[in-house]
Motif scaffolding. Structure first.
Motif, PDB file in Angstrom:
ATOM      1  N   GLY A 125     -31.964  60.390  30.262  1.00  0.00           N
ATOM      2  CA  GLY A 125     -32.512  59.066  30.481  1.00  0.00           C
ATOM      3  C   GLY A 125     -32.326  58.183  29.265  1.00  0.00           C
ATOM      4  O   GLY A 125     -32.020  58.647  28.175  1.00  0.00           O
ATOM      5  N   PHE A 126     -32.521  56.909  29.481  1.00  0.00           N
ATOM      6  CA  PHE A 126     -32.361  55.954  28.398  1.00  0.00           C
ATOM      7  C   PHE A 126     -33.563  55.972  27.458  1.00  0.00           C
ATOM      8  O   PHE A 126     -34.688  56.282  27.864  1.00  0.00           O
ATOM      9  CB  PHE A 126     -32.194  54.547  28.963  1.00  0.00           C
ATOM     10  CG  PHE A 126     -30.867  54.322  29.625  1.00  0.00           C
ATOM     11  CD1 PHE A 126     -29.701  54.420  28.903  1.00  0.00           C
ATOM     12  CD2 PHE A 126     -30.795  54.013  30.969  1.00  0.00           C
ATOM     13  CE1 PHE A 126     -28.482  54.192  29.501  1.00  0.00           C
ATOM     14  CE2 PHE A 126     -29.584  53.786  31.580  1.00  0.00           C
ATOM     15  CZ  PHE A 126     -28.422  53.880  30.840  1.00  0.00           C
ATOM     16  N   LYS A 127     -33.339  55.638  26.211  1.00  0.00           N
ATOM     17  CA  LYS A 127     -34.406  55.492  25.238  1.00  0.00           C
ATOM     18  C   LYS A 127     -34.061  54.328  24.326  1.00  0.00           C
ATOM     19  O   LYS A 127     -32.918  53.868  24.287  1.00  0.00           O
ATOM     20  CB  LYS A 127     -34.573  56.773  24.418  1.00  0.00           C
ATOM     21  CG  LYS A 127     -33.332  57.175  23.644  1.00  0.00           C
ATOM     22  CD  LYS A 127     -33.548  58.430  22.821  1.00  0.00           C
ATOM     23  CE  LYS A 127     -34.478  58.190  21.657  1.00  0.00           C
ATOM     24  NZ  LYS A 127     -34.578  59.337  20.750  1.00  0.00           N
ATOM     25  N   PHE A 345     -43.517  48.071  25.562  1.00  0.00           N
ATOM     26  CA  PHE A 345     -42.216  48.047  26.238  1.00  0.00           C
ATOM     27  C   PHE A 345     -41.488  49.370  26.048  1.00  0.00           C
ATOM     28  O   PHE A 345     -40.903  49.903  26.989  1.00  0.00           O
ATOM     29  CB  PHE A 345     -41.353  46.904  25.724  1.00  0.00           C
ATOM     30  CG  PHE A 345     -39.978  46.895  26.327  1.00  0.00           C
ATOM     31  CD1 PHE A 345     -39.759  46.343  27.578  1.00  0.00           C
ATOM     32  CD2 PHE A 345     -38.907  47.484  25.669  1.00  0.00           C
ATOM     33  CE1 PHE A 345     -38.499  46.365  28.162  1.00  0.00           C
ATOM     34  CE2 PHE A 345     -37.650  47.506  26.232  1.00  0.00           C
ATOM     35  CZ  PHE A 345     -37.438  46.949  27.485  1.00  0.00           C
ATOM     36  N   VAL A 346     -41.489  49.902  24.832  1.00  0.00           N
ATOM     37  CA  VAL A 346     -40.806  51.168  24.555  1.00  0.00           C
ATOM     38  C   VAL A 346     -41.367  52.272  25.444  1.00  0.00           C
ATOM     39  O   VAL A 346     -40.624  53.049  26.053  1.00  0.00           O
ATOM     40  CB  VAL A 346     -40.945  51.544  23.067  1.00  0.00           C
ATOM     41  CG1 VAL A 346     -40.459  52.980  22.825  1.00  0.00           C
ATOM     42  CG2 VAL A 346     -40.149  50.580  22.199  1.00  0.00           C
ATOM     43  N   THR A 347     -42.691  52.339  25.538  1.00  0.00           N
ATOM     44  CA  THR A 347     -43.329  53.352  26.380  1.00  0.00           C
ATOM     45  C   THR A 347     -42.930  53.178  27.833  1.00  0.00           C
ATOM     46  O   THR A 347     -42.555  54.143  28.515  1.00  0.00           O
ATOM     47  CB  THR A 347     -44.864  53.274  26.242  1.00  0.00           C
ATOM     48  OG1 THR A 347     -45.227  53.513  24.882  1.00  0.00           O
ATOM     49  CG2 THR A 347     -45.533  54.298  27.135  1.00  0.00           C
ATOM     50  N   HIS A 348     -42.991  51.951  28.308  1.00  0.00           N
ATOM     51  CA  HIS A 348     -42.618  51.650  29.695  1.00  0.00           C
ATOM     52  C   HIS A 348     -41.163  52.034  29.958  1.00  0.00           C
ATOM     53  O   HIS A 348     -40.842  52.678  30.952  1.00  0.00           O
ATOM     54  CB  HIS A 348     -42.831  50.163  29.971  1.00  0.00           C
ATOM     55  CG  HIS A 348     -42.284  49.692  31.284  1.00  0.00           C
ATOM     56  ND1 HIS A 348     -43.000  49.791  32.455  1.00  0.00           N
ATOM     57  CD2 HIS A 348     -41.085  49.141  31.612  1.00  0.00           C
ATOM     58  CE1 HIS A 348     -42.265  49.309  33.447  1.00  0.00           C
ATOM     59  NE2 HIS A 348     -41.108  48.905  32.963  1.00  0.00           N
ATOM     60  N   PHE A 349     -40.300  51.661  29.057  1.00  0.00           N
ATOM     61  CA  PHE A 349     -38.868  51.885  29.225  1.00  0.00           C
ATOM     62  C   PHE A 349     -38.522  53.372  29.201  1.00  0.00           C
ATOM     63  O   PHE A 349     -37.783  53.866  30.048  1.00  0.00           O
ATOM     64  CB  PHE A 349     -38.111  51.158  28.112  1.00  0.00           C
ATOM     65  CG  PHE A 349     -36.623  51.260  28.211  1.00  0.00           C
ATOM     66  CD1 PHE A 349     -35.918  50.444  29.082  1.00  0.00           C
ATOM     67  CD2 PHE A 349     -35.919  52.169  27.441  1.00  0.00           C
ATOM     68  CE1 PHE A 349     -34.538  50.535  29.173  1.00  0.00           C
ATOM     69  CE2 PHE A 349     -34.546  52.267  27.525  1.00  0.00           C
ATOM     70  CZ  PHE A 349     -33.855  51.447  28.397  1.00  0.00           C
ATOM     71  N   GLU A 350     -39.061  54.086  28.256  1.00  0.00           N
ATOM     72  CA  GLU A 350     -38.696  55.485  28.088  1.00  0.00           C
ATOM     73  C   GLU A 350     -39.351  56.382  29.124  1.00  0.00           C
ATOM     74  O   GLU A 350     -38.748  57.384  29.561  1.00  0.00           O
ATOM     75  CB  GLU A 350     -39.015  55.951  26.670  1.00  0.00           C
ATOM     76  CG  GLU A 350     -38.163  55.219  25.629  1.00  0.00           C
ATOM     77  CD  GLU A 350     -38.341  55.738  24.208  1.00  0.00           C
ATOM     78  OE1 GLU A 350     -39.300  56.511  23.978  1.00  0.00           O
ATOM     79  OE2 GLU A 350     -37.525  55.370  23.335  1.00  0.00           O
ATOM     80  N   ARG A 351     -40.545  56.057  29.543  1.00  0.00           N
ATOM     81  CA  ARG A 351     -41.194  56.863  30.590  1.00  0.00           C
ATOM     82  C   ARG A 351     -40.488  56.690  31.938  1.00  0.00           C
ATOM     83  O   ARG A 351     -40.468  57.595  32.767  1.00  0.00           O
ATOM     84  CB  ARG A 351     -42.668  56.487  30.733  1.00  0.00           C
ATOM     85  CG  ARG A 351     -43.536  57.052  29.632  1.00  0.00           C
ATOM     86  CD  ARG A 351     -44.999  56.706  29.852  1.00  0.00           C
ATOM     87  NE  ARG A 351     -45.848  57.304  28.827  1.00  0.00           N
ATOM     88  CZ  ARG A 351     -47.152  57.088  28.743  1.00  0.00           C
ATOM     89  NH1 ARG A 351     -47.766  56.300  29.609  1.00  0.00           N
ATOM     90  NH2 ARG A 351     -47.846  57.676  27.776  1.00  0.00           N
TER      91      ARG A 351
END
Length: 358
Positions: A125-127, A345-351
């Motif tokens: 997945g993306f990070k 945003f980082v949490t939303h994106f990576e989860r």
């Protein structure tokens, strides 16, 4: 339970950060689409997706759509006879179509999507791999300036100094929270950088294929109207067209992929701006006011090949706000607000493994 909602928003598209890694579409004879006719597309996509346990996101303006299940994504466009799998692989199939305000697909389209959802993901997945902080102005370019009498003394505030102070505060917070990510400052001292140099720094940062990068530009506002006050965030207007991926051998394929990736950058930028504004509002409270998020063709935003947001901390020309901007504790609040927004945003994106439909 119904999981599908038809999001009538111009913000939802399908791609994110796959610059230069698009392989040629699968072109096996078994995957070649047949000539499209009304009898093929007799299945309602919302109903079929619900059976699969997949969510559907749809943009009525561009007629781009996305099916998502467990963080895996199938991107499509009405009338196009291919789908994009996890933003990295093209597969030919029957083209979806709109009939009587319904989104219809063929059995083959559903089978192809179902088969993909049932396969093991080849990627983690993306990070977020890098976050670039750009304190505006510097050196011979002071930015906005204003002299106010604060606590009985004439104090000249310079935008470049405020930008740098907040930028360094934000850098320290992100560096401590994300030791595994590249946290980069375009400038850490009072030096002049041209707009071109700033975007070159941003576009030269190396990261892995499954990693995304964020660009946060920090500024202070000014106005002839001394009553103007408040903080705001800007993103690139969707009407501005730019090249954001590397050229492909197929010009038609490049045009399609570039447009979809560009639209996703806009989606990401809007979402980041929303998170940052929420973070600022939470920290600042009633000390200032939110002016919302806005679109504009700022140079540093339009020339950065990544999601980019420009944050205006307040008006240096407003006396009450200038007093706040002269207060280090207040600047800590703004830095913490921006940090909280980026972190959300980082949490939303990576989860969600890079899925940003919102």
């Amino acid at each position: 339970m119904k999981q599908n909602k038809l999001f009538l928003s111009a913000l939802i598209t399908a791609l994110f950060f796959t610059s230069g890694i698009f392989p040629q579409a699968q072109n096996q004879s078994s995957n070649q689409p047949q000539s499209q006719n009304a009898s093929q597309n007799n299945l309602n996509l919302l109903d079929e997706a619900d059976k699969l346990g997949a969510a559907v996101y749809w943009d009525t303006l561009t007629q781009n759509g996305l099916m998502e299940k467990n963080g895996r994504q199938v991107s499509f466009k009405a009338g196009d006879n291919f789908i994009l799998l996890d933003s990295s692989r093209l597969l030919f199939t029957d083209a979806p179509e709109i009939q009587n305000s319904s989104l219809l697909v063929s059995q083959k389209f559903i089978q192809d999507a179902s088969s993909f959802f049932n396969t093991q993901s080849e990627a983690n997945g993306f990070k977020i791999g890098a976050i670039l902080i750009d304190p505006g102005h510097g050196g011979k370019d002071p930015g906005a300036m204003q002299t106010h009498k604060i606590n009985g003394k004439d104090v000249t505030l310079k935008e470049k100094d405020i930008n740098l102070t907040v930028g360094k505060m934000l850098y320290e917070k992100l560096k401590a929270a994300y030791p595994d990510k590249q946290i980069i400052l375009t400038r850490s001292t009072d030096v002049f950088l041209s707009l071109q140099q700033r975007t070159e720094i941003a576009n030269s940062v190396k990261h892995k294929d499954n990693e995304a990068m964020l660009y946060i530009s920090i500024h202070v506002n000014a106005s002839l109207d001394k009553k103007s006050r408040g903080f705001e965030a800007w993103y690139l207007t969707p009407g501005y067209r730019r090249t954001v991926i590397e050229k492909t051998e197929d010009p038609k394929l490049f045009t399609i992929l570039n447009a979809m990736t560009e639209e996703e950058y806009t989606t990401e930028s809007i979402l980041i701006a929303k998170f940052i504004m929420t973070g600022l509002q939470s920290q600042i409270g009633n000390l200032s006011i939110s002016r919302g998020i806005k679109a504009e063709e700022w140079f540093v935003v339009r020339n950065s090949n990544m999601p980019s947001v420009l944050v205006e901390l307040g008006f240096i020309t407003n006396y009450q706000e200038a007093c706040l901007l002269n207060d280090r504790q207040y600047l800590q609040k703004t830095a913490f607000g921006i940090y909280n927004g980026i972190s959300a945003f980082v949490t939303h994106f990576e989860r969600s493994r890079g899925f940003t439909g919102h």
